[in-house]
Design an enzyme around this catalytic site. Structure first.
Site, PDB file in Angstrom:
ATOM      1  CB  VAL A 169     -27.043  69.909  87.936  1.00 32.37           C
ATOM      2  CG1 VAL A 169     -26.888  69.467  86.483  1.00 32.37           C
ATOM      3  CG2 VAL A 169     -27.402  71.372  87.997  1.00 32.37           C
TER       4      VAL A 169
ATOM      5  CG  ASP B  56     -18.752  84.629  87.584  1.00 33.82           C
ATOM      6  OD1 ASP B  56     -17.531  84.940  87.583  1.00 33.82           O
ATOM      7  OD2 ASP B  56     -19.218  83.779  88.338  1.00 33.82           O
TER       8      ASP B  56
END
Length: 1357
Positions: free
Chosen positions: A880, A1045
């Protein structure tokens, strides 16, 4: 991404500065009085080292057997004990200095050779010990001629274990004298000195030996070291090298679906398979119900050697299975280092059967626009029957309507509309057994009006000046809604009238009260109106009314409002139309290239909006002195001021400060910072630009041209293979005469290639290639010899012409055939996608992604508009990167985004996975409180890029920990702030529309606010974060996605206190498998997982609610790690299942802790839903925005937890949560949220045990070479699976019993009217001590890349 009805939690004046420059305050490491990297003393000397730092200090030393004694100056220095051989480390507190108030001295008397090693001073309250950051160390040599080698034990032989992947062997021959000459010997099998040219000596680590030394001989035994000191020979221990295979990649039991159901008389086959490293032996053991009775079963071993691992299997087969064979079947796989086990349940049925009953009654009610409604039944059957749903007597097929979803034995209708009302019938058939069961349902649909852009578009947006803009409102209703438009000048709304309107409407208004609204007239509009249209369109299979206003030229800021109304009700959307020339207000451009060469002219332009900024300045950072984290306020201490040329762009109302670097040199490479000052707040903001400079290189040949001998009429090609920076200009010469391109002679690839199509006799000669750039010239020559004559026969010409005619004929024939081939209609592909994605039971979700459409006209962004920056994070196969995105002309200002792309060398499957993730993000849609998709770059002329929102403040966990020292429970609240908070809550609670994906891929602009790092953190902020996360999860749940999560580390913080949920790409469509079972072992965040997820691997929206409760605990503990001090082992999981919970964090009110306990209900159905949590947290946020209530005011005994200001009756969810809003704080005996509704009253479990009530035993579990536990945060893989099987066994053999607790407090009855005492502000306790937890929340349960468990990396963003 913003939403139009949302007012953010805190609006401050100012624009946040560039996050790459600021990450919080810096902390200097400890310092030692000896600044060298090593210290040499003699044996029996006294070692004395002084350490100073900014925090509490502690020491570590190499000899672990030495005990520690601490004393201060007041206690005095005590003499050591007189016991022979007794030695100790004494730590003495000393006086600090300015900037480093803490000081501690380490004293070691009678030092010995074995005391040699690293002595490290570190900050005691920080878990991460890193030299140069949180610690300082020095290596001490205790010189002792009689003991030149350091030995930590009595063993004369040690083993060095290595794996096949290691390239070097470290032989730890540690010495007590750094100047000793150590000789390395290898035993092959007799001692031989090792060649010193291939090994490396380090007096602090030992010898580093290449792996090939022991691979080249078959008689190798080990190594040892030798030293000659004062004519005396000393040898070290013998180090034996052992190569082993330890990796246990995968362990599975097939079939993976549990339980395994069979009919009596069928055959049972179970396959236990382990994927292990080479040279790893596995012993399989089975346990099953018939083993003790010697039930006839066959075991078949299999071994398959793969390219990178070995697959070993054991197959258990039982023929003619009986009812007595039902039960648990367990497979153990044992190696020398570890033990794995898997268990499945086998159920044997006597005969086919079908049992059917209602789950929620036969009459179901829903509202128009509701996200979904489910017709659910309770079904128990074997074998699985055929399922058919009918509506009004007609068979329902998912191919006919994408909104109908048949999931197991329930029918789900998404995006409920009035046409869905009617009579439904479920039919279950088992034709071979002649069994059939039926159930009838009645669905009633109620219809409210909705404007859908309120959920998908931001209320405030920045519009480029002079651009053509389209404002859209899409409304549906029954009957169809009419849409009208109004506008008003850009000015603040009446706050006093807004407050009165809020009170009058019961706190449920959708937008602030603004007066002076005027009907939008194209003839008298402040911004020229091109058209105002209202039309009816089919959207998602429903007829909707669409209103559009086309603004021809955006020139003046204004406020627009669209109103949708029918006889049932009305809805409205407020649009803040702010016009600017630079969307971000502040950016940097570099010309003419992003990668300049040495001696180039480089121009840096700092552009700033004149409306927002002033006082532009350029600085260059000193790379030698700049700290890792730099605040814009302290920029001048580490930077040099640079003079620039300031100009004002009248047409765009922008300031431009241009910095010219003529004839740039290598030493000019570095970071350049532009500083601007906000006109209204005076706050300075900085952007940083790194200039890389490429060095110039003279031309050079990689391969010289070679001589050629060719025949007449043949072709000739000569290459000039040169390189240099910049790339040289190439010229060709023949016989020292310039050679130019003419007919028959081609110069291609920037003159790199010289081609002669038909060689003639006069082409023979000397050919020279000359290459020149600014650094010089080089040339090289080659001779061309021509053999033969130019005469050609007519036969050769005829052959060439004939061959050309035949080739042309075949090309025309192929073209005709290709044009007549039928092509696939894109509409057919889209229809196929709609049918497949709604029935993932037939096709996996990953395969569906191939059919998902990608609209390049909507989402495609040119790579030329992107400017890539620094790497924010790495994933399994991608990375990223922070980037800037420009307008279409690449001259407008840029927005900061995050770009996800593949790493170099990515495979086709990884490219397919990223493309699938892009399509899934498009399918999920946009929301304010999730990290949204902005666009993509998919064209084949470059790498695949997925562009998402950039959140400058990082994840919420780190932000809360950094803000602990700036936490204030309450702050003064201005009327404006209270009004904005109310409007935000009411806009979120009143909205019931479906969240639709945005049709715009533009990056959301930034709104002017103060930097969050500089503002204090309050209770109101914490409730605001919780409220926004609940709204984001409500949206994901509406899109049928399960997060799995949900934790503070996966919540990102953006401008204006807006939080965004990330990593929801890990979620799976809930319709693929409601009882989702993870395949293989994976990384398990046990502290956030619900009991059903830990024990049964079931993931639902209600398991996300459990995780949301843990997230609340994180938020109100200011980023602390859940279950502090508790070892995560089998006992922990058992107590969690039995009802033991965490106690309330210090900053949580009884209401907040009541919500936590409700989310932690053991029964998933008893937990609140996310829409209910949005409602409750919204009320709490509104109450906390009211003026302060003194701490000494207590609640009355009749307070039932509901606000008197509410005129509506309390919901069932609020009544259940009211049982926890007790004013008294309990620690080991806290209120329990498990309320049971009985008529109009409610009863509660009065007591819940917490982990502090029953101390956890700190047991040690031996897991050699498992590498699966991390700081006690998760269970080791064998322990987790053993505990899961034990849990399943207990469920089958014993009936579930409720946990008995003593009744301490009775919950007050709640009347149906919901009246009661008003909520008072709870007394919050002291904030956390500031301790930071750095525990890793995961443990590895499998090797990365081996498990088929889908993972995504995404933004570090």
């Amino acid at each position: 991404m913003k939403r139009d009805f949302t007012f953010f939690c805190r609006i401050w004046i100012g624009i946040p500065f560039f996050s790459g420059l600021v990450n919080g305050f810096s902390m200097s490491p400890p310092t030692l009085d000896n600044t060298k990297d090593q210290l040499v003393i003699n044996a029996n000397d006294t070692l004395n080292i002084t350490c100073r730092g900014q925090r509490i200090l502690d020491w570590s030393w190499p000899e672990e057997s030495l005990s520690k004694v601490e004393f201060t100056d007041r206690q005095g220095q005590q003499s050591p004990t007189d016991t022979p051989g007794y030695r100790e480390i004494r730590l003495k507190e000393c006086q600090g200095v300015a900037g480093k108030p803490y000081c501690k001295i380490l004293i070691l008397t009678n030092a010995q050779a074995n005391d040699s090693g690293y002595y490290r001073c570190f900050y005691k309250d920080i878990k991460a010990v890193i030299d140069g950051t949180t610690a300082a160390s020095i290596f001490v040599f205790v010189r002792d001629p009689e003991h030149p080698f350091i030995k930590r034990g009595d063993n004369d032989m040690e083993t060095i274990f290595i794996t096949d992947s290691e390239t070097h062997i470290e032989v730890p021959c540690l010495v007590s004298d750094p100047d000793l000459k150590v000789t390395l010997f290898s035993l092959v099998p007799y001692p031989e000195p090792v060649d010193g040219s291939v090994v490396t000596w380090n007096n602090k680590k030992g010898w580093s030996i290449p792996r090939h030394i022991i691979q080249n001989t078959s008689t190798f035994i080990g190594f040892y070291c030798s030293i000659s000191v004062q004519n005396s020979q000393h040898t070290s221990s013998i180090y034996v090298v052992q190569v082993i295979g330890l990796k246990f990649y995968e362990f599975k039991l097939f079939p993976e679906d549990s339980p395994v159901e069979l009919m009596q008389g069928e055959s049972l086959v179970l396959n236990c398979t382990a994927l292990v490293d080479f040279n790893t032996g596995v012993d399989f053991q089975w346990d099953y119900p018939g083993k003790k009775e010697n039930r006839l079963a066959s075991l078949q071993p299999l071994r398959n050697v793969l390219d990178e691992a070995t697959e070993i299997s054991s197959i258990l087969s039982i023929r003619n299975i009986h009812l007595d064979d039902s039960g648990y079947y367990t497979c153990w796989a044992n190696t020398l280092e570890m033990k794995r086990e898997l268990t499945t349940v086998v159920i044997v049925h006597e005969k086919p059967f079908i049992s059917l009953d209602y789950r929620n009654g036969s009459v179901i009610e829903a509202k128009e626009g509701q996200k979904s409604v489910r017709l659910s039944v309770k079904v128990s059957a074997y074998p699985s029957p055929e399922i058919q749903w009918y509506k009004n007597g007609k068979l329902i097929s998912s191919k006919n309507s994408s909104r109908f979803k048949v999931q197991q034995h329930s029918l789900q209708i998404r995006d409920v509309c009035k046409q869905d009302a009617g009579e439904y019938m479920l039919v279950l058939k088992n034709s071979p057994a002649a069994l059939e069961k039926r159930l009838n349902f009645t669905l009633i649909v109620n219809v409210p009006p909705q404007i859908h852009e309120k959920e998908a578009a931001p209320p405030t947006n920045l519009y480029g000046k002079g651009t053509r803009q389209i404002l859209t409102c899409t409304a549906d209703g029954s009957p169809p809604a009419s849409i009208s438009w109004q506008w008003r000048p850009w000015s603040p709304c009446d706050l006093e009238r807004t407050r009165r309107a809020l009170r009058r409407r019961g706190g449920r208004d959708q937008s602030p009260f603004c007066h002076n609204w005027m009907d939008l007239d194209p003839e008298h509009a402040v911004n020229p109106i091109e058209s105002i249209d209202t039309l009816t369109q089919m959207v998602d299979g429903k007829e909707k009314t669409v209103g559009r206003v086309v603004i021809q030229n955006a020139s003046v800021p204004a406020m627009y409002k669209c109103l949708a109304e029918n006889r049932v009700g009305k809805d409205e959307r407020l649009i803040y139309f702010y016009v600017t020339t630079i969307p971000e207000g502040f950016d940097i451009e570099m010309e003419p290239s992003e990668d300049p060469l040495e001696q180039d002219l480089v121009q840096l332009k700092c552009n700033a909006d004149n409306f927002t900024y002033e006082n532009l300045r350029w600085y260059r950072l000193d790379p030698q002195t700049v700290p890792p984290e730099l605040d814009c306020k302290s920029l001048h201490q580490y930077a040099t001021f640079l003079e620039g040329q300031l100009s004002f762009q009248t047409t765009s109302n922008n300031w431009v400060l241009q910095l010219n670097i003529t004839n740039i040199q290598l030493q000019d490479e570095g970071n350049y910072v532009c500083e601007v000052q906000n006109r209204r707040t005076g706050v300075k903001h900085c952007h940083r630009k790194y200039i890389p400079v490429k060095a110039m290189e003279a031309p050079r040949y990689r391969h010289n041209p070679t001589n050629h001998t060719v025949n007449v009429s043949e072709s000739l090609q000569m290459n000039c293979d040169v390189e240099g920076t910049p790339f040289p200009q190439l010229s060709w010469f023949k016989d020292n005469q310039p050679l130019h391109q003419i007919s028959g002679i081609l110069l291609q690839d920037s003159n790199r290639t010289l081609s002669i199509q038909r060689v003639r006799e006069e082409d023979a000669g000397l050919y020279t290639c000359s290459a020149c750039n600014q650094k010089g010239c080089v040339q090289s020559s080659a001779t061309v010899s021509v053999i033969g004559s130019d005469d050609k026969t007519n036969v050769e010409i005829v052959i060439l012409i004939g061959t050309g005619v035949i080739a042309i004929f075949f090309w025309v024939l192929l073209l005709v055939i290709f044009c007549n081939v039928k092509r696939v209609n894109p509409a057919d592909i889209k229809t196929g996608y709609l049918s497949i994605i709604m029935d993932p039971g037939e096709v996996p979700l990953e395969e569906q992604c191939e059919y998902l459409p990608y609209d390049s006209s909507q989402w495609e962004i040119s790579r030329d508009r992107l400017r890539l920056g620094k790497v924010l994070g790495h994933g399994a196969f991608g990375k990223v990167i922070e980037a800037s995105i420009f307008g279409h002309d690449k001259k407008s200002s840029a927005n900061t985004v995050a770009v996800k792309m593949l790493k170099e060398g990515a495979t086709a499957s990884e490219h397919k996975a990223l493309m699938s993730e892009l399509k899934i993000l498009i399918h999920i849609g946009n929301h304010l409180n999730v990290v949204n998709l902005l666009g993509a770059c998919t064209k084949p002329n470059g790498p695949l890029m997925v562009i998402v929102e950039y959140c400058k403040y990082g994840n919420l966990s780190n932000f809360l920990r950094a803000k602990r020292e700036f936490f204030l429970p309450y702050r003064d609240r201005s009327p404006k702030t209270q009004s904005q908070v109310r409007r935000m809550i009411e806009a979120g609670q009143a909205s019931q529309s479906e969240h639709q994906p945005s049709t715009s891929s533009t990056n959301p602009p930034r709104v002017t606010v103060d930097d969050l790092w500089k503002t204090p953190l309050t209770i109101e902020d914490l409730i605001c974060y919780s409220f926004q996360v609940a709204r984001g999860m409500e949206f994901l749940a509406s899109r049928k996605c399960i997060h799995r999560d949900l934790a503070a580390r996966n919540i990102l913080l953006s401008e204006n206190n807006v939080v965004k949920i990330c990593d929801f790409g890990l979620a799976r469509d809930i319709y693929k498998d409601p009882d989702y079972v993870r395949k293989g072992n994976a990384r398990l965040p046990l502290k956030w997982m619900a009991p059903e997820s830990i024990f049964d691997k079931v993931y639902t929206s209600q398991s996300d609610v459990w995780s949301f409760g843990v997230l609340l605990w994180e938020i109100f503990s200011l980023g602390a790690s859940p279950y502090p001090g508790i070892q995560i082992d089998e006992d922990f999981c058992k107590r969690l299942k039995d009802g033991t919970r965490m106690r309330a964090p210090d900053n949580a009110s009884p209401e907040i802790y009541g919500i936590m306990l409700a989310c932690w209900q053991g029964e998933p159905r008893e937990r609140p839903t996310f829409p209910a949590l949005v409602e409750i947290l919204g009320d709490l946020l509104q109450e906390n925005s009211l003026p302060e209530i003194p701490f000494n005011v207590s609640q009355s005994s009749e307070d039932d937890g509901f606000s008197q200001a509410s005129s509506r009756p309390p919901s069932q969810e609020e009544i259940r949560l009211a049982c926890n809003t007790l004013p008294t704080r309990y620690y080991n005996c806290v209120p329990f949220a498990g309320c049971v509704m009985v008529g109009p009253s409610s009863t509660c479990h009065s007591r819940v045990k917490t982990f502090e009530e029953l101390p956890m035993e700190m047991t040690s579990h031996k897991t050699q070479h498992d590498s699966q536990t991390d700081s006690g945060m998760v269970l080791a893989s064998d322990e987790l699976e053993r505990f899961e099987h034990k849990h399943r066994g207990a469920m089958l053999t014993t009936a579930t019993t409720g946990q008995s607790t003593d009744r301490l407090i009775s919950c007050p009855s709640v009347s149906s009217s919901g009246s009661g005492g008003g909520l008072l502000r709870p007394v919050f306790f002291t904030q956390l001590s500031g301790q930071t937890f750095y525990n890793n929340e995961y443990g590895h349960l499998s090797e990365e890349g081996v498990s088929d468990y889908f993972s995504s990396s995404d933004q570090a963003v």
